[in-house]
Design a protein around this motif. Structure first.
Motif, PDB file in Angstrom:
ATOM      1  N   ARG A 149       0.826  -1.207   0.000  1.00  0.00           N
ATOM      2  CA  ARG A 149       0.000   0.000   0.000  1.00  0.00           C
ATOM      3  C   ARG A 149       0.865   1.264   0.000  1.00  0.00           C
ATOM      4  N   ALA A 150       1.991   1.230   0.729  1.00  0.00           N
ATOM      5  CA  ALA A 150       2.883   2.398   0.790  1.00  0.00           C
ATOM      6  C   ALA A 150       3.503   2.673  -0.576  1.00  0.00           C
ATOM      7  N   ARG A 151       3.897   1.640  -1.273  1.00  0.00           N
ATOM      8  CA  ARG A 151       4.478   1.816  -2.607  1.00  0.00           C
ATOM      9  C   ARG A 151       3.447   2.384  -3.575  1.00  0.00           C
ATOM     10  N   LYS A 152       2.250   1.840  -3.511  1.00  0.00           N
ATOM     11  CA  LYS A 152       1.188   2.336  -4.401  1.00  0.00           C
ATOM     12  C   LYS A 152       0.862   3.788  -4.100  1.00  0.00           C
ATOM     13  N   ARG A 153       0.781   4.133  -2.819  1.00  0.00           N
ATOM     14  CA  ARG A 153       0.442   5.502  -2.434  1.00  0.00           C
ATOM     15  C   ARG A 153       1.555   6.462  -2.852  1.00  0.00           C
ATOM     16  N   LEU A 154       2.797   6.057  -2.677  1.00  0.00           N
ATOM     17  CA  LEU A 154       3.925   6.896  -3.064  1.00  0.00           C
ATOM     18  C   LEU A 154       3.919   7.135  -4.576  1.00  0.00           C
ATOM     19  N   ALA A 155       3.682   6.091  -5.336  1.00  0.00           N
ATOM     20  CA  ALA A 155       3.613   6.218  -6.800  1.00  0.00           C
ATOM     21  C   ALA A 155       2.468   7.148  -7.191  1.00  0.00           C
ATOM     22  N   GLU A 156       1.355   7.016  -6.499  1.00  0.00           N
ATOM     23  CA  GLU A 156       0.192   7.870  -6.772  1.00  0.00           C
ATOM     24  C   GLU A 156       0.518   9.332  -6.475  1.00  0.00           C
ATOM     25  N   LEU A 157       1.141   9.596  -5.329  1.00  0.00           N
ATOM     26  CA  LEU A 157       1.501  10.963  -4.951  1.00  0.00           C
ATOM     27  C   LEU A 157       2.513  11.571  -5.916  1.00  0.00           C
ATOM     28  N   MET A 158       3.314  10.724  -6.520  1.00  0.00           N
ATOM     29  CA  MET A 158       4.332  11.205  -7.450  1.00  0.00           C
ATOM     30  C   MET A 158       3.808  11.256  -8.879  1.00  0.00           C
ATOM     31  N   GLY A 159       2.575  10.808  -9.089  1.00  0.00           N
ATOM     32  CA  GLY A 159       1.981  10.859 -10.412  1.00  0.00           C
ATOM     33  C   GLY A 159       2.585   9.865 -11.383  1.00  0.00           C
ATOM     34  N   LEU A 160       2.981   8.708 -10.894  1.00  0.00           N
ATOM     35  CA  LEU A 160       3.585   7.687 -11.751  1.00  0.00           C
ATOM     36  C   LEU A 160       2.537   6.726 -12.270  1.00  0.00           C
ATOM     37  N   ASP A 161       2.774   6.207 -13.450  1.00  0.00           N
ATOM     38  CA  ASP A 161       1.908   5.191 -14.027  1.00  0.00           C
ATOM     39  C   ASP A 161       2.210   3.845 -13.383  1.00  0.00           C
ATOM     40  N   ASP A 162       1.275   2.908 -13.475  1.00  0.00           N
ATOM     41  CA  ASP A 162       1.513   1.567 -12.956  1.00  0.00           C
ATOM     42  C   ASP A 162       2.757   0.970 -13.584  1.00  0.00           C
ATOM     43  N   GLY A 163       3.612   0.404 -12.767  1.00  0.00           N
ATOM     44  CA  GLY A 163       4.819  -0.252 -13.258  1.00  0.00           C
ATOM     45  C   GLY A 163       5.971   0.681 -13.534  1.00  0.00           C
ATOM     46  N   GLU A 164       5.750   1.998 -13.456  1.00  0.00           N
ATOM     47  CA  GLU A 164       6.838   2.939 -13.702  1.00  0.00           C
ATOM     48  C   GLU A 164       7.774   2.919 -12.499  1.00  0.00           C
ATOM     49  N   SER A 165       9.063   2.884 -12.780  1.00  0.00           N
ATOM     50  CA  SER A 165      10.058   2.731 -11.726  1.00  0.00           C
ATOM     51  C   SER A 165      11.050   3.883 -11.776  1.00  0.00           C
ATOM     52  N   PRO A 166      10.830   4.936 -10.989  1.00  0.00           N
ATOM     53  CA  PRO A 166      11.719   6.094 -11.040  1.00  0.00           C
ATOM     54  C   PRO A 166      13.044   5.842 -10.334  1.00  0.00           C
ATOM     55  N   VAL A 167      14.067   6.555 -10.773  1.00  0.00           N
ATOM     56  CA  VAL A 167      15.350   6.599 -10.076  1.00  0.00           C
ATOM     57  C   VAL A 167      15.633   8.066  -9.849  1.00  0.00           C
ATOM     58  N   ILE A 168      15.917   8.411  -8.614  1.00  0.00           N
ATOM     59  CA  ILE A 168      16.133   9.801  -8.260  1.00  0.00           C
ATOM     60  C   ILE A 168      17.565   9.981  -7.823  1.00  0.00           C
ATOM     61  N   GLU A 169      18.259  10.975  -8.375  1.00  0.00           N
ATOM     62  CA  GLU A 169      19.625  11.264  -7.972  1.00  0.00           C
ATOM     63  C   GLU A 169      19.666  12.705  -7.467  1.00  0.00           C
ATOM     64  N   ALA A 170      20.060  12.877  -6.245  1.00  0.00           N
ATOM     65  CA  ALA A 170      20.178  14.215  -5.678  1.00  0.00           C
ATOM     66  C   ALA A 170      21.597  14.726  -5.876  1.00  0.00           C
ATOM     67  N   GLU A 171      21.778  16.021  -5.642  1.00  0.00           N
ATOM     68  CA  GLU A 171      23.105  16.618  -5.770  1.00  0.00           C
ATOM     69  C   GLU A 171      24.086  15.963  -4.813  1.00  0.00           C
ATOM     70  N   THR A 172      23.592  15.449  -3.696  1.00  0.00           N
ATOM     71  CA  THR A 172      24.459  14.860  -2.687  1.00  0.00           C
ATOM     72  C   THR A 172      24.880  13.452  -3.042  1.00  0.00           C
ATOM     73  N   GLY A 173      24.349  12.896  -4.125  1.00  0.00           N
ATOM     74  CA  GLY A 173      24.696  11.533  -4.487  1.00  0.00           C
ATOM     75  C   GLY A 173      23.714  10.535  -3.903  1.00  0.00           C
ATOM     76  N   THR A 174      22.694  11.013  -3.152  1.00  0.00           N
ATOM     77  CA  THR A 174      21.695  10.107  -2.619  1.00  0.00           C
ATOM     78  C   THR A 174      20.914   9.540  -3.773  1.00  0.00           C
TER      79      THR A 174
END
Length: 186
Positions: A149-174
């Motif tokens: 449920r947490a993964r689905k809610r996070l994807a929903e809040l981020m406006g991602l489509d089903d099955g979309e898998s984002p990768v986020i890179e911050a300036e800090t290397g996180t």
């Protein structure tokens, strides 16, 4: 046989080694590097030096071999002082870059405490469902449901489509990644 340690005699040969290196490289800085490299190699391989033989010839051979090894190595290298070739070799991220770390942080902050907790414990910290269930004092099935449920809610809040898998890179290397099977922050 002499009682003098040949290591003590190396210093006497440095001027001749430098002159020889300069004649090979025709560059004072390269010559100094070659002399240093030859002395380090000689020092670390003194067990191979035969007492009573010509120390100067042995040192010159080491220096000569170092010079030609460098030449072979340099022939395989490409000079790129302006990084023209290097820039052409750069590979962009495997995602389309539409997701910024701030979007992820904003969405993650909107999750309930229970959802943030299980995503961090299972995904970021790498604990098994069983370990998290024991930590929180709930059934394993409850943890699996919360993570899903947490993964689905996070994807929903981020406006991602089903099955979309984002990768986020911050300036800090996180780096944070969300997928159907796991969530990780490294």
């Amino acid at each position: 046989m002499s009682d003098v340690d040949p290591r003590d005699a190396i210093v006497d040969h440095v001027p001749a080694l430098r002159a020889f290196a300069l004649s090979l490289s025709r560059n004072p800085a390269d010559a100094d590097d070659l002399v240093q490299e030859a002395i380090v190699k000689a020092w670390s391989n003194f067990d191979k030096f035969e007492q009573g033989t010509n120390l100067r010839a042995w040192l010159f051979t080491i220096l000569r071999n170092a010079y030609y090894s460098r030449g072979r190595k340099r022939r395989r290298e490409v000079s790129d002082p302006d990084s023209i070739h290097t820039r052409g070799m750069a590979v962009g991220p495997s995602h389309d870059g539409h997701l910024a770390m701030s979007d992820f942080e904003r969405a993650f902050a909107q999750l309930s405490d229970e959802h943030r907790e299980v995503l961090v414990l299972v995904g970021a910290e790498g604990f098994s469902y069983e370990d998290v269930a024991n930590m929180l004092g709930v059934a394993v099935g409850t943890i699996k449901s919360r993570v899903n449920r947490a993964r689905k809610r996070l994807a929903e809040l981020m406006g991602l489509d089903d099955g979309e898998s984002p990768v986020i890179e911050a300036e800090t290397g996180t780096r944070a990644a969300l997928s159907n099977s796991t969530f990780t922050v490294t």
